[in-house]
Write a protein that holds these residues in place. Sequence first.
Motif, short mmCIF file in Angstrom:
data_model
loop_
_atom_site.label_atom_id
_atom_site.label_comp_id
_atom_site.label_asym_id
_atom_site.label_seq_id
_atom_site.Cartn_x
_atom_site.Cartn_y
_atom_site.Cartn_z
N UNK A 101 0.83 -1.20 0.00
CA UNK A 101 0.00 0.00 0.00
C UNK A 101 0.87 1.26 0.00
N UNK A 102 0.35 2.36 -0.54
CA UNK A 102 1.08 3.63 -0.48
C UNK A 102 0.99 4.23 0.92
N UNK A 103 1.76 5.30 1.11
CA UNK A 103 1.66 6.08 2.35
C UNK A 103 0.82 7.32 2.09
N UNK A 104 -0.14 7.58 2.99
CA UNK A 104 -1.05 8.72 2.85
C UNK A 104 -0.85 9.64 4.05
N UNK A 105 -0.63 10.93 3.78
CA UNK A 105 -0.49 11.94 4.82
C UNK A 105 -1.51 13.05 4.57
N UNK A 106 -2.13 13.52 5.63
CA UNK A 106 -2.89 14.77 5.51
C UNK A 106 -1.88 15.91 5.52
N UNK A 107 -2.14 16.93 4.74
CA UNK A 107 -1.17 18.00 4.54
C UNK A 107 -1.81 19.33 4.97
N UNK A 108 -1.89 19.61 6.27
CA UNK A 108 -2.58 20.83 6.73
C UNK A 108 -1.84 22.09 6.31
N UNK A 109 -2.61 23.11 6.02
CA UNK A 109 -2.01 24.41 5.72
C UNK A 109 -1.63 25.10 7.03
N UNK A 110 -1.12 26.36 6.92
CA UNK A 110 -0.63 27.04 8.11
C UNK A 110 -1.73 27.36 9.12
N UNK A 111 -2.96 27.51 8.64
CA UNK A 111 -4.04 27.84 9.57
C UNK A 111 -4.86 26.61 9.95
#
Length: 413
Positions: A101-111
Amino acid sequence: MAHPPSSIHQHTQQFLSSVLSQRGPDALPYTEDVKWLIRQHLLSLSESHPSLHHKTASFTHNDGRTLNLLQSDGTVPMLFQNVTYNIPVVIWLMESYPRHAPLVFVNPTRDMVIKRQHSFVNPSGLVSIPYLHNWIYPSSNLVDLVRNLSTYFASDPPLYSQRRPNPNPNPRFNESGSPASVSAGSIRPAIPPRSYPPSPYASGAGGGGGGRIPSPDPPQRMGSGSYEDPAEVYKRNAINKLVENVHSDVTRLRKAREGEMEGMFSAQAVLREREQEVLRGLREMEREKEGLEQQLQMVLMNADVLEGWVSENEGKLGADLLSLNVDDAIVPGDSLSKQMLECVAADLAIEDVVYALDKSVQDGCIPFDLYLRNVRLLSREQFFHRATSGKVRAIQMQAQVTSMASRAPSYGV
């Protein structure tokens, strides 16, 4: 000006074909036999979710290794309380993809911040959902993965937006920080891009419910797509697992049967070699049988001749059998037999003389030079006798074969 979907899709195809066909030190670390499947997964993902864009970037493992890998960077739609939101994510295709399986990350912005103690997103942003744990090659793919992400994000949003301090806070909020009312600087569920509708987690207009995280409604349809029932997801994953087990069993049985077939082919080759040996031995036995039959016919013919000779001469001897001269007992039947008899007798006589000369020279009865001269003369004479007997024997054999051929029906076996 936005590009038409066809041009974007064509650009994606060209990009993937270019990066996946590279060779040398700049080549991506994927095996050649799965590059085509990777390309198809990414193209299908671009068609179903245009908000995800593909590119290459450096990924650093925990052991310090850095690799240039493919990633899909963008947003995943999430339907919450009949409003669509977008969660920024990054999907890394590891070097073992698609077998793993791939790796999945949530990528939050600065706020934005990640929700604490989230059920399937850790503080570093790594996503862990059942679809990733139950990844099955080759049925699992990126499109189904993104759909599952949308479902799980809708059930428990992973990101919240953090407001900046407001100089004029809403007088309805108190400063106690209780779940029912929070300050203007408290966190609330994320609203990723500004162009999207307001967050459902913002302060409500009525009562003391401002800032409270509402419970999610049952899954509802979102545009042209739909959320999947967790039971259906579990059922599909179970079916995929069953298919994988059956596939592994079939592969194992096929290898076992191939091994058995190889053994049978080897045994068949050995049996064919033995068959050739048996046939070769059978042909030799048939030739030997034919030779023995010819010899038997010759023996029968000679026995017939001897019986006739005995019956012919037995009456002639009568009472004179004891006084019979041995030299007169056998009389050659023809000139060839007489010549053969004389040659054989002379050959044997010379052999006896040579033997006597050997004994004499060993005992010193005659000088050595005389021995050599006599042996030379006797050997010359013996050679002529033996040559003559050989020619006579050949002529007699030819005559016997002719006679046997003429009498063959009488001695048939």
